[in-house]
Design an enzyme around this catalytic site. Sequence first.
Site, PDB file in Angstrom:
ATOM      1  CG  ASP A 105      -1.734  -1.257   1.382  1.00 22.83           C
ATOM      2  OD1 ASP A 105      -2.307  -1.716   0.378  1.00 22.83           O
ATOM      3  OD2 ASP A 105      -1.758  -1.803   2.502  1.00 22.83           O
ATOM      4  CG  HIS A 133      -0.959  -1.657  -7.741  1.00 20.14           C
ATOM      5  ND1 HIS A 133      -0.149  -1.430  -6.659  1.00 20.14           N
ATOM      6  CD2 HIS A 133      -0.473  -2.775  -8.334  1.00 20.14           C
ATOM      7  CE1 HIS A 133       0.795  -2.361  -6.612  1.00 20.14           C
ATOM      8  NE2 HIS A 133       0.609  -3.191  -7.602  1.00 20.14           N
ATOM      9  CE  LYS A 193       4.496 -22.004  -8.129  1.00 26.37           C
ATOM     10  NZ  LYS A 193       4.667 -20.556  -8.451  1.00 26.37           N
TER      11      LYS A 193
END
Length: 420
Positions: free
Chosen positions: A12, A40, A139
């Site tokens: 941020d 963003h 993963k």
Amino acid sequence: MATVVLGTQFGDEGKGKLVDILCSEADVCARSAGGNNAGHTIVVNGITYDFHILPSGLVNPQCLNLIGSGVVIHVPSFFHELETIQKKGLDTTDRIFVSDRAHLVFDLHQKVDGLEENALGTKEIGTTKKGIGPTYSTKASRSGIRVYELFHWEAFEKKLRGLAVGYRKRYGDLLVYDVEEELECYKVYYETLRPYVVDAVLFVQKAFNANKRVLVEGANALMLDIDYGTYPYVTSSNTGIGGVITGLAISPFKIKAIIGVVKAYTTRVGGGPFPTEQLNKIGDHLQSIGKEFGVTTGRKRRCGWLDLVIVKYSTAVNHYTALNLTKLDILDGLSEIKVAIGYKVDGQELESFPADLTVLARAEPVYKTFPGWSTPTTKLTSWDQLPDEAKSYIMFIEDFIGVPVENIGVGPGREHMVTR
């Protein structure tokens, strides 16, 4: 050559605006890690764009954009975000691509993310519940599903059903999820996602071979890195320079600049120690004037004084060649401003930022105090216009960190940037 933009703190910091500015001179903008847990905000010509999974380079109509192999992608969010920015007038045709090696985030992962967070109770991490952690977990355990696998339907269907069975065994009736419903959605994505998918290794290689200017947009920030952040209060990917190299297959010798984005104070979302947090009028000022709400979640951000111990540690990991200081204008009007230049634990000053969170939780910041400034900095356009007190604050930061501050943000728009 490549320029990399990374967050130095807890995210941020305002990376999107710098990326947007730099994209005017970039041919390719790429994301290397994370997922739609990133956020963003970019303001262009009075229009506000919120990016999550998409690279911010889409605002520049001449820039190609890549979601790299180290990213995890929630396909429904990808298309929703594309549709949203297209409705605001952005033409994304033939300008956004997805690595065939990226892993897929399913609604299943998001359901599990919520269950895992709830199970932690008072020790919750503060995740966005976007399924990022569970996806990186599958993963790592080699049970995840990559983008290219969607185009081998029978195997894809079998693997997704297998994931669902495994999670069902773990969570039982707590898991409210319909695998058939998700499979029906992916029968559509089987066709609609295909035009966006590329071999990202070849894509990046061709870009460098053609002397394209590549801009890498970091997501989250160093203090949320799975290895170097305040573990376990972190995200599930490598958010630093290492993740850039592995997530995009970029040669380190092709990187010409690593720009660290530093907010002029410190914020974080979620749990974890925060030595400079201000639970008082200062914190309220930073939170309200700075509009410190998460782009992705809408949650209030915790606020405190700038912690240069963190920024110095972040620099040691990411090796910044320049800094971009953002939101300086939020400090306007404060009578005094503090920055942390060290930590003390049991009266002893620490040599560096600790990995041990039990130590960090007991750390007392050593502050240096600066006089504030009464002249507003908002929308100033040159270094000479800044108040002397603001200049002293900035010069101390770059001297302490040992990296030049080349850009200073003084407002939300792309034009609100002072360049030295």
